[in-house]
Design a protein around this motif. Structure first.
Motif, PDB file in Angstrom:
ATOM      1  N   LEU A 132       0.811  -1.212   0.000  1.00 61.97           N
ATOM      2  CA  LEU A 132       0.000   0.000   0.000  1.00 61.97           C
ATOM      3  C   LEU A 132       0.852   1.273   0.000  1.00 61.97           C
ATOM      4  CD1 LEU A 132      -3.111  -0.456   2.353  1.00 61.97           C
ATOM      5  CD2 LEU A 132      -3.109   0.228  -0.053  1.00 61.97           C
ATOM      6  N   PRO A 133       1.884   1.366   0.853  1.00 62.15           N
ATOM      7  CA  PRO A 133       2.673   2.612   0.888  1.00 62.15           C
ATOM      8  C   PRO A 133       3.454   2.889  -0.396  1.00 62.15           C
ATOM      9  CG  PRO A 133       3.007   1.302   2.882  1.00 62.15           C
ATOM     10  CD  PRO A 133       2.310   0.418   1.896  1.00 62.15           C
ATOM     11  N   LYS A 134       3.566   1.897  -1.264  1.00 62.62           N
ATOM     12  CA  LYS A 134       4.361   2.069  -2.483  1.00 62.62           C
ATOM     13  C   LYS A 134       3.548   2.646  -3.636  1.00 62.62           C
ATOM     14  CE  LYS A 134       7.277  -1.775  -1.061  1.00 62.62           C
ATOM     15  NZ  LYS A 134       7.833  -3.114  -1.373  1.00 62.62           N
ATOM     16  N   ASN A 135       2.244   2.791  -3.425  1.00 60.36           N
ATOM     17  CA  ASN A 135       1.387   3.332  -4.485  1.00 60.36           C
ATOM     18  C   ASN A 135       1.310   4.851  -4.389  1.00 60.36           C
ATOM     19  OD1 ASN A 135       0.671   0.820  -5.586  1.00 60.36           O
ATOM     20  ND2 ASN A 135      -0.942   0.544  -4.069  1.00 60.36           N
ATOM     21  N   ARG A 136       1.463   5.500  -5.505  1.00 64.86           N
ATOM     22  CA  ARG A 136       1.222   6.934  -5.578  1.00 64.86           C
ATOM     23  C   ARG A 136      -0.283   7.173  -5.708  1.00 64.86           C
ATOM     24  NH1 ARG A 136       5.899   8.758  -9.965  1.00 64.86           N
ATOM     25  NH2 ARG A 136       7.706   8.124  -8.679  1.00 64.86           N
ATOM     26  N   PRO A 137      -0.729   8.418  -5.511  1.00 62.61           N
ATOM     27  CA  PRO A 137      -2.171   8.688  -5.670  1.00 62.61           C
ATOM     28  C   PRO A 137      -2.702   8.145  -6.997  1.00 62.61           C
ATOM     29  CG  PRO A 137      -1.101  10.599  -4.731  1.00 62.61           C
ATOM     30  CD  PRO A 137       0.005   9.624  -5.090  1.00 62.61           C
ATOM     31  N   ASN A 138      -3.773   7.358  -6.926  1.00 60.15           N
ATOM     32  CA  ASN A 138      -4.334   6.731  -8.122  1.00 60.15           C
ATOM     33  C   ASN A 138      -5.796   6.416  -7.866  1.00 60.15           C
ATOM     34  OD1 ASN A 138      -4.702   3.582  -7.495  1.00 60.15           O
ATOM     35  ND2 ASN A 138      -2.894   4.336  -6.395  1.00 60.15           N
ATOM     36  N   SER A 139      -6.499   6.020  -8.909  1.00 60.27           N
ATOM     37  CA  SER A 139      -7.937   5.718  -8.793  1.00 60.27           C
ATOM     38  C   SER A 139      -8.206   4.218  -8.805  1.00 60.27           C
ATOM     39  CB  SER A 139      -8.700   6.382  -9.950  1.00 60.27           C
ATOM     40  OG  SER A 139      -8.274   5.850 -11.196  1.00 60.27           O
ATOM     41  N   ILE A 140      -7.171   3.408  -8.522  1.00 57.29           N
ATOM     42  CA  ILE A 140      -7.331   1.951  -8.562  1.00 57.29           C
ATOM     43  C   ILE A 140      -7.221   1.338  -7.177  1.00 57.29           C
ATOM     44  CG2 ILE A 140      -6.412  -0.213  -9.493  1.00 57.29           C
ATOM     45  CD1 ILE A 140      -5.327   1.379 -11.853  1.00 57.29           C
ATOM     46  N   ALA A 141      -6.102   1.579  -6.508  1.00 62.53           N
ATOM     47  CA  ALA A 141      -5.828   0.907  -5.242  1.00 62.53           C
ATOM     48  C   ALA A 141      -5.464   1.911  -4.162  1.00 62.53           C
ATOM     49  CB  ALA A 141      -4.680  -0.099  -5.419  1.00 62.53           C
ATOM     50  N   GLY A 142      -6.085   1.764  -3.003  1.00 59.80           N
ATOM     51  CA  GLY A 142      -5.757   2.633  -1.880  1.00 59.80           C
ATOM     52  C   GLY A 142      -6.975   3.350  -1.326  1.00 59.80           C
ATOM     53  N   TYR A 143      -6.726   4.248  -0.380  1.00 59.67           N
ATOM     54  CA  TYR A 143      -7.792   5.036   0.243  1.00 59.67           C
ATOM     55  C   TYR A 143      -8.023   6.280  -0.609  1.00 59.67           C
ATOM     56  CZ  TYR A 143      -7.801   1.979   4.264  1.00 59.67           C
ATOM     57  OH  TYR A 143      -7.936   0.878   5.080  1.00 59.67           O
ATOM     58  N   ARG A 144      -8.985   6.154  -1.514  1.00 60.69           N
ATOM     59  CA  ARG A 144      -9.253   7.215  -2.495  1.00 60.69           C
ATOM     60  C   ARG A 144     -10.275   8.194  -1.931  1.00 60.69           C
ATOM     61  NH1 ARG A 144     -10.973   3.273  -7.100  1.00 60.69           N
ATOM     62  NH2 ARG A 144     -11.730   2.176  -5.256  1.00 60.69           N
TER      63      ARG A 144
END
Length: 210
Positions: A132-144
């Motif tokens: 999770l911490p390796k993802n930059r802001p995106n509309s696929i994975a994470g707390y959007r």
């Protein structure tokens, strides 16, 4: 072409349990269990004429919806390679590992469906939390959330915190699977806490910063 191959192969995996359904069909009860509670007791049933085939088909539909949407959004979003793998392969893995276990359990074999489901979910959450911490802001994975998209610092802190919470929750689920203590723990509150706590943390970060 590579994309089409990936979706075709992963979709084929979702249908492997159909072979197990055919193998066990005569041993399945007329009202076969399709869901088990945290104590390992069946609490959801379907006629076997439907249940034996419908669950892999349903997972295939879920997988196609997720993978096709992910493929479209990858054109405008960058996520970690492991997060991408989870988007395309988590549902097929669940179909191959969990559905056959549930079919054997429904047919009366000691398949350990509760332990299998807990262990699979725990491993999945650990892997997802680690990346999770390796993802930059995106509309696929994470707390959007609106404020995570508006503030890169909030996004980063939220996902670092979420990663720790998810990994911890995953190891708790693995422990419960290995020790058989899952029936004594409220699994739904545990899961909801792991999912919602990072969102609450993110909101407070945003609130106190503004």
């Amino acid at each position: 072409m590579k994309t089409n191959r990936r979706i075709l192969l992963s979709s084929a995996l979702c249908l492997i349990p159909l072979a197990v359904s055919a193998l066990l069909y005569r041993k399945l009860p007329e009202q076969m269990p399709i869901h088990w509670n945290s104590c390992g007791e069946p609490d959801g049933f379907l006629p076997k004429q439907f249940g034996a085939w419908a669950i892999p088909a349903f997972l295939l539909l879920v997988h196609l919806a997720v993978s096709i949407q992910t493929e479209k959004r990858l054109q405008k979003n960058q996520i970690s390679s492991v997060s991408k793998l989870l988007c395309f392969w988590a549902v097929p893995a669940a179909s191959v590992l969990i559905v056959p276990a549930s079919l054997f359990a429904a047919a009366g074999y000691p398949a350990g469906i509760r332990q299998a489901a807990l262990a699979f979910t725990g491993v999945l959450i650990i892997i997802a939390g680690n990346h999770l911490p390796k993802n930059r802001p995106n509309s696929i994975a994470g707390y959007r959330l609106p404020w995570t998209f508006q503030d890169a610092d909030n996004w980063n802190k939220t996902h670092r915190f979420a990663g720790k919470i998810w990994v911890t929750a995953g190891f708790v689920l693995l422990f419960l699977a290995l020790t058989g203590l899952g029936r004594h723990v409220f699994l739904i509150p545990l899961s909801l806490t792991a999912l919602l706590l990072p969102a609450v943390y993110s909101f407070f970060l945003h609130h106190f910063k503004s």
